[in-house]
Design a protein around this motif. Structure first.
Motif, PDB file in Angstrom:
ATOM      1  N   LEU A 101       0.830  -1.209   0.000  1.00 32.05           N
ATOM      2  CA  LEU A 101       0.000   0.000   0.000  1.00 32.05           C
ATOM      3  C   LEU A 101       0.864   1.257   0.000  1.00 32.05           C
ATOM      4  N   ALA A 102       1.890   1.260   0.827  1.00 29.81           N
ATOM      5  CA  ALA A 102       2.788   2.417   0.901  1.00 29.81           C
ATOM      6  C   ALA A 102       3.467   2.648  -0.439  1.00 29.81           C
ATOM      7  N   ARG A 103       3.934   1.582  -1.051  1.00 33.08           N
ATOM      8  CA  ARG A 103       4.587   1.694  -2.356  1.00 33.08           C
ATOM      9  C   ARG A 103       3.612   2.225  -3.409  1.00 33.08           C
ATOM     10  N   ALA A 104       2.401   1.702  -3.415  1.00 36.87           N
ATOM     11  CA  ALA A 104       1.397   2.115  -4.395  1.00 36.87           C
ATOM     12  C   ALA A 104       1.050   3.598  -4.251  1.00 36.87           C
ATOM     13  N   GLU A 105       1.059   4.088  -3.026  1.00 35.67           N
ATOM     14  CA  GLU A 105       0.692   5.485  -2.778  1.00 35.67           C
ATOM     15  C   GLU A 105       1.905   6.402  -2.652  1.00 35.67           C
ATOM     16  N   ARG A 106       3.091   5.814  -2.808  1.00 33.96           N
ATOM     17  CA  ARG A 106       4.350   6.575  -2.751  1.00 33.96           C
ATOM     18  C   ARG A 106       4.504   7.338  -1.439  1.00 33.96           C
ATOM     19  N   VAL A 107       4.258   6.609  -0.349  1.00 28.56           N
ATOM     20  CA  VAL A 107       4.469   7.164   0.994  1.00 28.56           C
ATOM     21  C   VAL A 107       5.344   6.192   1.781  1.00 28.56           C
ATOM     22  N   ARG A 108       5.864   6.671   2.891  1.00 26.48           N
ATOM     23  CA  ARG A 108       6.678   5.805   3.743  1.00 26.48           C
ATOM     24  C   ARG A 108       5.789   4.759   4.423  1.00 26.48           C
ATOM     25  N   PRO A 109       6.318   3.545   4.619  1.00 27.44           N
ATOM     26  CA  PRO A 109       5.527   2.516   5.303  1.00 27.44           C
ATOM     27  C   PRO A 109       5.033   2.971   6.679  1.00 27.44           C
ATOM     28  N   GLN A 110       5.847   3.761   7.398  1.00 29.22           N
ATOM     29  CA  GLN A 110       5.432   4.252   8.716  1.00 29.22           C
ATOM     30  C   GLN A 110       4.184   5.132   8.591  1.00 29.22           C
ATOM     31  N   SER A 111       4.145   5.971   7.560  1.00 31.04           N
ATOM     32  CA  SER A 111       2.977   6.825   7.345  1.00 31.04           C
ATOM     33  C   SER A 111       1.744   5.986   7.032  1.00 31.04           C
ATOM     34  N   MET A 112       1.925   4.962   6.202  1.00 30.02           N
ATOM     35  CA  MET A 112       0.795   4.103   5.850  1.00 30.02           C
ATOM     36  C   MET A 112       0.328   3.325   7.068  1.00 30.02           C
ATOM     37  N   ARG A 113       1.263   2.871   7.928  1.00 28.64           N
ATOM     38  CA  ARG A 113       0.862   2.172   9.158  1.00 28.64           C
ATOM     39  C   ARG A 113      -0.008   3.071  10.030  1.00 28.64           C
ATOM     40  N   THR A 114       0.375   4.340  10.132  1.00 30.87           N
ATOM     41  CA  THR A 114      -0.404   5.293  10.928  1.00 30.87           C
ATOM     42  C   THR A 114      -1.806   5.456  10.343  1.00 30.87           C
ATOM     43  N   THR A 115      -1.875   5.643   9.034  1.00 31.81           N
ATOM     44  CA  THR A 115      -3.165   5.799   8.349  1.00 31.81           C
ATOM     45  C   THR A 115      -4.039   4.567   8.574  1.00 31.81           C
ATOM     46  N   LEU A 116      -3.464   3.393   8.363  1.00 31.64           N
ATOM     47  CA  LEU A 116      -4.229   2.156   8.521  1.00 31.64           C
ATOM     48  C   LEU A 116      -4.615   1.916   9.978  1.00 31.64           C
ATOM     49  N   GLY A 117      -3.772   2.358  10.906  1.00 35.40           N
ATOM     50  CA  GLY A 117      -4.095   2.228  12.325  1.00 35.40           C
ATOM     51  C   GLY A 117      -5.375   2.963  12.684  1.00 35.40           C
ATOM     52  N   VAL A 118      -5.522   4.167  12.147  1.00 36.87           N
ATOM     53  CA  VAL A 118      -6.746   4.944  12.396  1.00 36.87           C
ATOM     54  C   VAL A 118      -7.950   4.239  11.774  1.00 36.87           C
ATOM     55  N   LEU A 119      -7.778   3.754  10.542  1.00 37.33           N
ATOM     56  CA  LEU A 119      -8.885   3.043   9.881  1.00 37.33           C
ATOM     57  C   LEU A 119      -9.254   1.766  10.635  1.00 37.33           C
ATOM     58  N   GLU A 120      -8.248   1.103  11.182  1.00 42.09           N
ATOM     59  CA  GLU A 120      -8.503  -0.115  11.954  1.00 42.09           C
ATOM     60  C   GLU A 120      -9.243   0.217  13.251  1.00 42.09           C
ATOM     61  N   GLU A 121      -8.838   1.291  13.918  1.00 45.26           N
ATOM     62  CA  GLU A 121      -9.526   1.713  15.150  1.00 45.26           C
ATOM     63  C   GLU A 121     -10.990   2.031  14.881  1.00 45.26           C
ATOM     64  N   ARG A 122     -11.265   2.559  13.712  1.00 41.28           N
ATOM     65  CA  ARG A 122     -12.647   2.891  13.335  1.00 41.28           C
ATOM     66  C   ARG A 122     -13.419   1.676  12.834  1.00 41.28           C
ATOM     67  N   GLY A 123     -12.750   0.529  12.746  1.00 43.86           N
ATOM     68  CA  GLY A 123     -13.414  -0.695  12.303  1.00 43.86           C
ATOM     69  C   GLY A 123     -13.623  -0.765  10.799  1.00 43.86           C
ATOM     70  N   LEU A 124     -12.828   0.001  10.035  1.00 47.24           N
ATOM     71  CA  LEU A 124     -13.012   0.049   8.586  1.00 47.24           C
ATOM     72  C   LEU A 124     -12.098  -0.910   7.836  1.00 47.24           C
ATOM     73  N   VAL A 125     -11.005  -1.331   8.483  1.00 49.74           N
ATOM     74  CA  VAL A 125     -10.102  -2.314   7.880  1.00 49.74           C
ATOM     75  C   VAL A 125      -9.790  -3.386   8.915  1.00 49.74           C
ATOM     76  N   THR A 126      -9.421  -4.539   8.406  1.00 45.40           N
ATOM     77  CA  THR A 126      -9.021  -5.642   9.280  1.00 45.40           C
ATOM     78  C   THR A 126      -7.663  -6.152   8.821  1.00 45.40           C
ATOM     79  N   ARG A 127      -7.000  -6.847   9.707  1.00 39.99           N
ATOM     80  CA  ARG A 127      -5.698  -7.417   9.366  1.00 39.99           C
ATOM     81  C   ARG A 127      -5.779  -8.928   9.470  1.00 39.99           C
ATOM     82  N   ALA A 128      -4.981  -9.579   8.628  1.00 38.17           N
ATOM     83  CA  ALA A 128      -4.882 -11.036   8.633  1.00 38.17           C
ATOM     84  C   ALA A 128      -3.434 -11.397   8.335  1.00 38.17           C
ATOM     85  N   PRO A 129      -2.985 -12.556   8.787  1.00 33.40           N
ATOM     86  CA  PRO A 129      -1.609 -12.963   8.494  1.00 33.40           C
ATOM     87  C   PRO A 129      -1.381 -13.086   6.989  1.00 33.40           C
ATOM     88  N   HIS A 130      -0.202 -12.688   6.562  1.00 30.44           N
ATOM     89  CA  HIS A 130       0.179 -12.845   5.159  1.00 30.44           C
ATOM     90  C   HIS A 130       0.387 -14.339   4.911  1.00 30.44           C
TER      91      HIS A 130
END
Length: 151
Positions: free
Chosen positions: A63-92
């Motif tokens: 996701l970070a690569r696709a959006e040309r942002v740092r992985p840390q920034s994408m983790r922060t973005t996804l963390g907020v979305l996860e807290e809001r219940g909009l995304v889920t995580r699963a093992p790769h």
């Protein structure tokens, strides 16, 4: 510089048209972004949600690569979305160091709502601001615009 013109149209006319199209496309995108139907979300959150909705589960790194942002920034973005219940995580499935992020049912619902709000705004604008012949011209131009953004 315009190369491969392929027409009798002067290059400066094509450059001017490109400039006008860029401005109009930017204004259109701004209107579409604001027509989210009252959904509170930052642009980076909306882009991440939209990419997951369109491309399916992805790792944070992808996701970070696709959006040309740092992985840390994408983790922060996804963390907020996860807290809001909009995304889920699963093992790769093949790399235990990574997780796959995907839309939750609520994320899918919210994304559909946002798309509907944007399409409603655009359909209303087309119906109320353009005459029937202009609507026809716009509809005829859609395949041309699509060709401009083909890879």
């Amino acid at each position: 510089m315009v190369s491969g013109n392929g027409t009798d149209r002067p290059a400066d006319e094509i450059v001017a048209a490109a400039s006008e199209l860029r401005v109009v496309a930017s204004r259109l995108l701004r209107h579409l972004r604001s027509a989210r139907g009252g959904i509170e979300m930052t642009p980076s959150q909306a882009v991440a949600l939209s990419r997951l909705g369109g491309e399916g589960p992805m790792s944070v790194a992808d996701l970070a690569r696709a959006e040309r942002v740092r992985p840390q920034s994408m983790r922060t973005t996804l963390g907020v979305l996860e807290e809001r219940g909009l995304v889920t995580r699963a093992p790769h499935p093949s790399d235990q160091r990574q997780v796959l992020m995907s839309l939750s049912a609520e994320g899918q619902r919210l994304l559909r709502m946002a798309h509907t709000a944007k399409e409603d705004w655009l359909a209303t604008a087309i119906a109320t601001k353009l005459a029937p012949a202009e609507q026809d011209a716009l509809i005829a131009a859609i395949p041309l615009l699509s060709r401009l953004v083909e890879d």
